[in-house]
Design a protein around this motif. Structure first.
Motif, PDB file in Angstrom:
ATOM      1  N   VAL A  95     -42.178 -26.844 -25.023  1.00 39.99           N
ATOM      2  CA  VAL A  95     -42.863 -28.008 -25.584  1.00 39.99           C
ATOM      3  C   VAL A  95     -43.607 -28.732 -24.477  1.00 39.99           C
ATOM      4  CG1 VAL A  95     -42.578 -30.227 -26.749  1.00 39.99           C
ATOM      5  CG2 VAL A  95     -41.177 -28.271 -27.424  1.00 39.99           C
ATOM      6  N   ARG A  96     -44.905 -28.950 -24.695  1.00 37.42           N
ATOM      7  CA  ARG A  96     -45.715 -29.669 -23.712  1.00 37.42           C
ATOM      8  C   ARG A  96     -45.488 -31.164 -23.899  1.00 37.42           C
ATOM      9  NH1 ARG A  96     -51.671 -27.720 -23.692  1.00 37.42           N
ATOM     10  NH2 ARG A  96     -51.632 -28.706 -25.744  1.00 37.42           N
TER      11      ARG A  96
ATOM     12  N   GLN B 270     -45.906 -24.427 -27.021  1.00 31.91           N
ATOM     13  CA  GLN B 270     -46.711 -23.351 -26.463  1.00 31.91           C
ATOM     14  C   GLN B 270     -45.811 -22.155 -26.158  1.00 31.91           C
ATOM     15  OE1 GLN B 270     -50.034 -23.443 -25.948  1.00 31.91           O
ATOM     16  NE2 GLN B 270     -50.342 -25.576 -26.544  1.00 31.91           N
ATOM     17  N   THR B 271     -46.364 -20.960 -26.354  1.00 35.81           N
ATOM     18  CA  THR B 271     -45.628 -19.739 -26.045  1.00 35.81           C
ATOM     19  C   THR B 271     -46.073 -19.212 -24.691  1.00 35.81           C
ATOM     20  OG1 THR B 271     -45.476 -19.181 -28.390  1.00 35.81           O
ATOM     21  CG2 THR B 271     -45.031 -17.423 -26.819  1.00 35.81           C
ATOM     22  N   LEU B 272     -45.155 -19.130 -23.759  1.00 34.87           N
ATOM     23  CA  LEU B 272     -45.451 -18.690 -22.399  1.00 34.87           C
ATOM     24  C   LEU B 272     -44.802 -17.333 -22.124  1.00 34.87           C
ATOM     25  CD1 LEU B 272     -44.827 -22.062 -20.488  1.00 34.87           C
ATOM     26  CD2 LEU B 272     -46.961 -21.221 -21.478  1.00 34.87           C
TER      27      LEU B 272
ATOM     28  N   PHE C 112     -47.399 -28.518 -17.572  1.00 38.13           N
ATOM     29  CA  PHE C 112     -46.155 -28.842 -18.263  1.00 38.13           C
ATOM     30  C   PHE C 112     -45.233 -29.640 -17.344  1.00 38.13           C
ATOM     31  CE2 PHE C 112     -47.825 -25.174 -20.408  1.00 38.13           C
ATOM     32  CZ  PHE C 112     -47.496 -25.355 -21.748  1.00 38.13           C
ATOM     33  N   SER C 113     -44.677 -30.701 -17.874  1.00 32.56           N
ATOM     34  CA  SER C 113     -43.686 -31.462 -17.113  1.00 32.56           C
ATOM     35  C   SER C 113     -42.335 -30.766 -17.230  1.00 32.56           C
ATOM     36  CB  SER C 113     -43.583 -32.891 -17.657  1.00 32.56           C
ATOM     37  OG  SER C 113     -43.175 -32.883 -19.014  1.00 32.56           O
TER      38      SER C 113
ATOM     39  N   LEU D  33     -34.951 -22.088 -21.731  1.00 35.04           N
ATOM     40  CA  LEU D  33     -35.751 -20.961 -22.188  1.00 35.04           C
ATOM     41  C   LEU D  33     -34.850 -20.093 -23.045  1.00 35.04           C
ATOM     42  CD1 LEU D  33     -37.631 -19.976 -18.877  1.00 35.04           C
ATOM     43  CD2 LEU D  33     -38.450 -21.458 -20.719  1.00 35.04           C
ATOM     44  N   GLY D  34     -35.207 -19.955 -24.321  1.00 42.46           N
ATOM     45  CA  GLY D  34     -34.308 -19.261 -25.233  1.00 42.46           C
ATOM     46  C   GLY D  34     -33.075 -20.103 -25.479  1.00 42.46           C
TER      47      GLY D  34
END
Length: 400
Positions: A116-117, A124-126, A167-168, A178-179
């Motif tokens: 989340v930005r 967003q998907t990184l 991204f902060s 992450l996940g």
């Protein structure tokens, strides 16, 4: 011929000198051309920037080995048996070996992760790329800008510069979800603005374990032993039993991906720009017809004084071209100020976000400027022809 050139020069001066009298309608033509040029330049700068980001990531000295008959990491699977067979090979196979005589390779996998930005709350998907410890060293332009690399087996990540900037929560020492796992940011890296800066790197086994991808490897990266290394490697891979393995240079891999997406961007940009160009051409035609109508007496009087049809045609056409060139120059300047260096992002490989920088290069400016020039050439042709057909009696009626 000398007399005709003098007449053309004089009529051009008369036309251009009367522009202040027709300032607003002339300015509308300039602005319409500028808008077309700026829009086209924006799309072309986007395509050029995307290509630069991907092509900057690729190196001709690095080979990427893919499995399953694909030429992309998405959908590729390199079997464990093939990796063991490759590592056990002796002799010259076209790749560089480490000090112990083994292959200096990196097993890799890419997992999409949602982040989340903080600036707008958008998700967003990184790309989270799991790799062996040799992986960062197989990226020729990648360098640590802060902190340290991840440790083997640990849930630690190093973050690309573009992600760290946008991204902060990705500062060195931060914990990131992450996940279903928390990961510690141990460093940031840069790669000359290439696509690598839109990735997050971590240890391969840690990623496999956290995302239930045990044993899965999508690609192998190796350093080639000179310019002739790739054909030698491809020949050895073709002899492997089971699922086919292919080797492509890293430069070719990213060039193919950049061409696909850049072509898609141009596919949207060119039709829109051409559609706007039709409207701008109609506007140019209307502007120049109004200009001819406004100067009917002037043109007819000069014709009565002995000026030929060619000077009347050329002078009107030169005016249209001069206005379109002014609009094109204004559009190029506006696009450079607005777009050059502007940060954008799109879906890259593995359906994840890839950031890049718009680049208004000389070829972008030239292509967009030529479209603006074409608007003036086409839009000014009919009014220029009309200027040669004005009745000479217009000047006599004006005098009467």
């Amino acid at each position: 011929m000398s007399s005709a050139l003098k007449q053309i020069f004089l009529m051009v001066r008369v036309n251009l000198g009367s522009l202040p009298r027709r300032l607003w309608i002339s300015l509308s033509m300039v602005l319409s051309v500028a808008l077309v040029v700026a829009v086209l330049a924006g799309f072309l700068a986007m395509a050029r920037g995307f290509e630069a980001a991907l092509q900057g990531a690729g190196s001709t000295g690095i080979a990427v080995i893919l499995g399953g008959g694909t030429n992309q990491e998405t959908g590729s699977d390199v079997p464990a048996e093939a990796i063991r067979s490759l590592a056990a090979m002796t002799g010259e196979i076209g790749v560089v070996r480490n000090a112990a005589g083994g292959l200096a390779l990196s097993r890799e996998i890419v997992v999409p992760v949602d982040v989340v930005r903080a600036s707008d709350g958008a998700e967003q998907t990184l790309s989270l790329r799991g790799m062996d410890l040799a992986g960062p060293g197989l990226r020729d332009r990648a360098t640590l800008s802060q902190g340290r690399l991840f440790s083997p087996g640990a849930r630690e990540i190093v973050v690309g510069g573009r992600i760290a900037d946008e991204f902060s929560g990705f500062a060195v020492g931060d914990k990131v979800r992450l996940g279903t796992m928390d990961w510690t940011v141990t460093g940031h890296f840069t790669s000359g603005g290439s696509a690598f800066e839109s990735e997050i790197w971590a240890d391969l086994e840690a990623v496999q374990s956290a995302f239930d991808r045990q044993g899965q490897v999508q690609s192998l990266r190796v350093r080639l032993a000179g310019a002739g290394g790739l054909p030698v490697l491809q020949e050895h891979l073709s002899a492997f039993p089971g699922a086919p393995l292919t080797a492509v240079s890293e430069a070719d891999l990213y060039a193919a991906e950049s061409e696909r997406t850049a072509s898609l961007i141009r596919l949207f940009g060119w039709p829109l720009a051409l559609l706007m160009a039709v409207g701008a051409t109609a506007g140019a035609l209307n502007t120049m017809m109004s200009s001819v109508s406004d100067r009917t007496v002037e043109i007819s009087t000069l014709r009565l004084l002995g000026f030929g049809r060619l000077p009347a045609f050329a002078a009107t056409w030169v005016e249209a071209v001069a206005l379109s060139i002014s609009g094109a120059a204004l559009g190029i300047l506006a696009s450079w100020l607005a777009f050059n260096g502007w940060q954008a992002s799109t879906m890259g490989a593995n359906n994840t976000k890839m950031a890049f920088q718009l680049d208004v290069t000389t070829d972008v400016a030239l292509t967009a400027g030529l479209l603006g020039l074409a608007i003036g050439i086409i839009g000014g042709a009919l009014p220029a022809l009309a200027a040669t057909r004005l009745p000479l009696t217009s000047a006599l009626r004006a005098r009467g």
